[in-house]
Scaffold this active site. Sequence first.
Site, PDB file in Angstrom:
ATOM      1  N   CYS A 135       1.668   9.393  -7.957  1.00  0.00           N
ATOM      2  CA  CYS A 135       2.305   8.390  -7.108  1.00  0.00           C
ATOM      3  C   CYS A 135       3.138   7.463  -7.983  1.00  0.00           C
ATOM      4  O   CYS A 135       2.798   7.194  -9.141  1.00  0.00           O
ATOM      5  CB  CYS A 135       1.220   7.603  -6.368  1.00  0.00           C
ATOM      6  N   HIS A 318      -2.087   9.006   1.092  1.00  0.00           N
ATOM      7  CA  HIS A 318      -2.188   8.152  -0.100  1.00  0.00           C
ATOM      8  C   HIS A 318      -1.268   6.940   0.015  1.00  0.00           C
ATOM      9  O   HIS A 318      -1.688   5.792  -0.198  1.00  0.00           O
ATOM     10  CB  HIS A 318      -1.835   8.979  -1.337  1.00  0.00           C
ATOM     11  N   GLU A 319      -0.012   7.174   0.370  1.00  0.00           N
ATOM     12  CA  GLU A 319       0.958   6.073   0.418  1.00  0.00           C
ATOM     13  C   GLU A 319       0.654   5.100   1.561  1.00  0.00           C
ATOM     14  O   GLU A 319       0.882   3.891   1.423  1.00  0.00           O
ATOM     15  CB  GLU A 319       2.377   6.631   0.554  1.00  0.00           C
ATOM     16  N   HIS A 322      -1.611   2.516   0.326  1.00  0.00           N
ATOM     17  CA  HIS A 322      -0.939   1.426  -0.395  1.00  0.00           C
ATOM     18  C   HIS A 322      -0.363   0.401   0.578  1.00  0.00           C
ATOM     19  O   HIS A 322      -0.489  -0.811   0.368  1.00  0.00           O
ATOM     20  CB  HIS A 322       0.181   1.988  -1.268  1.00  0.00           C
ATOM     21  N   HIS A 328      -4.765   1.863  -6.561  1.00  0.00           N
ATOM     22  CA  HIS A 328      -5.273   3.159  -6.991  1.00  0.00           C
ATOM     23  C   HIS A 328      -6.772   3.072  -7.276  1.00  0.00           C
ATOM     24  O   HIS A 328      -7.260   2.067  -7.793  1.00  0.00           O
ATOM     25  CB  HIS A 328      -4.526   3.639  -8.240  1.00  0.00           C
TER      26      HIS A 328
END
Length: 604
Positions: A135, A318-319, A322, A328
């Site tokens: 990432c 995953h994003e 965020h 992370h």
Amino acid sequence: MPSIKLLVWCCLCVISPRLCHSEKLFHSRDRSDLQPSAIEQAELVKDMLSAQQFLAKYGWTQPVIWDPSSTNENEPLKDFSLMQEGVCNPRQEVAEPTKSPQFIDALKKFQKLNNLPVTGTLDDATINAMNKPRCGVPDNQMAKKETEKPTAAQSLENKTKDSENVTQQNPDPPKIRRKRFLDMLMYSNKYREEQEALQKSTGKVFTKKLLKWRMIGEGYSNQLSINEQRYVFRLAFRMWSEVMPLDFEEDNTSPLSQIDIKLGFGRGRHLGCSRAFDGSGQEFAHAWFLGDIHFDDDEHFTAPSSEHGISLLKVAAHEIGHVLGLSHIHRVGSIMQPNYIPQDSGFELDLSDRRAIQNLYGSCEGPFDTAFDWIYKEKNQYGELVVRYNTYFFRNSWYWMYENRSNRTRYGDPLAIANGWHGIPVQNIDAFVHVWTWTRDASYFFKGTQYWRYDSENDKAYAEDAQGKSYPRLISEGFPGIPSPINAAYFDRRRQYIYFFRDSQVFAFDINRNRVAPDFPKRILDFFPAVAANNHPKGNIDVAYYSYTYSSLFLFKGKEFWKVVSDKDRRQNPSLPYNGLFPRRAISQQWFDICNVHPSLLKI
């Protein structure tokens, strides 16, 4: 003459963008007709200098300011008239990275968190770890309060003041080229969106319960169809919604300023973003807290069903983490690991991911209509008949299967009652009762004044009983003496009674004599006395649930439950009252992650 008119029209188009039917900043055009450009390859870490750049870029040397409005010092200069000849300064000696304590310390921290031998030297294993696909979000970011650089608001305010000063000094405003006009427009739009995001948040999380997302029109990928891309993103948002008390809805009609999360694909310098992508093989995507998500279209993204390429679903999940506020997580199995780990399409959010997001947003809470253990018989691999059970929770028109061994709901739940339980009411079930003895095996659903018998072998409600009487039937006919509608019910195998709850009373129904047991109804407060004073639901119970996992009866009301004192509890503490109720607890503390999802995501 016509040529002069054409020339005037062209000039007007350049000076005044409103007169031209120009392409929108964000549009919904399918770019599948375009030929993909050559894919650029990311530069790999191969020596001390590139390793030093890697550690600095991802915040290992010192925390990085991760701000979408930050300027990029490496951005190519657009106005070459501002170029000046440099001044020749004496050459200064630059310390080698290997001798820098800061470099060595950063290298050791990187090695430790990546489970490498902590040597402080740039060995092959460390280089390989640095070159893993990952990432683009830094691993260590500077907290907002630590930054001393002007905010986007301050920057825009300064730009406005400068513009006002120029206007006052020069009454005739200078001509602005159309490209610069578009840049200023995009900048002001981004500033407005950032301010709205700040208003939505407390500084840590979204405070809205419904977040809207959209794929921006310029940002579709050439590698998957638009429908495939939207499906993957809907699934990624659903995965987070299944474990946290937020809903996500795709919105393609509201003004862009009202969209909470915007997603798009791009290459290199992309989508007006201040952070350029590096090409294929390294950074797959990047995102900003309470902001946007960008995917590097130089990467080979694939649908969840594909065994090749890079799973767009995994990168998107995953994003999104965020954007919701997660950093992370250096833990095997976590979706928030900085590096991309190839994995099959069956991946799910790890326990660490679920607990991390719930630390920010809290756990899912809410009342239930009913809960029960569904008991069934099947043959094992040796041909032996075994009895098993599954746990189910019903709320409104949805249901969840709860996996007690993992202490979580089944991945992919909730599902629609109409799809999983055929022939019963599709919402707002009052109670479920399974009469299970050596001679009887019958399951009943109750709603309002009626009840349905369910055929577990054929997975549907019976149309009629053995005497030819059709279902549904009136509760007063099948269970004489029981008023309707009821609040809750459960079957006690020891006494072979069905206990029905209505308002502040409980009724015991004798299934062998087909009548209400003597001395009933009774007050719930008397039949289930409180262990602790003034800690009792008193009436209007939502659910009476006997759990075979805990070998205990639980009474639910609202977001709380009371555990009934069991025989085992009384053996351990004889002073406990028979059928006593232990003090209330939150349902979410005993049964985890029973979360709603937005109706638009229910069919995924």
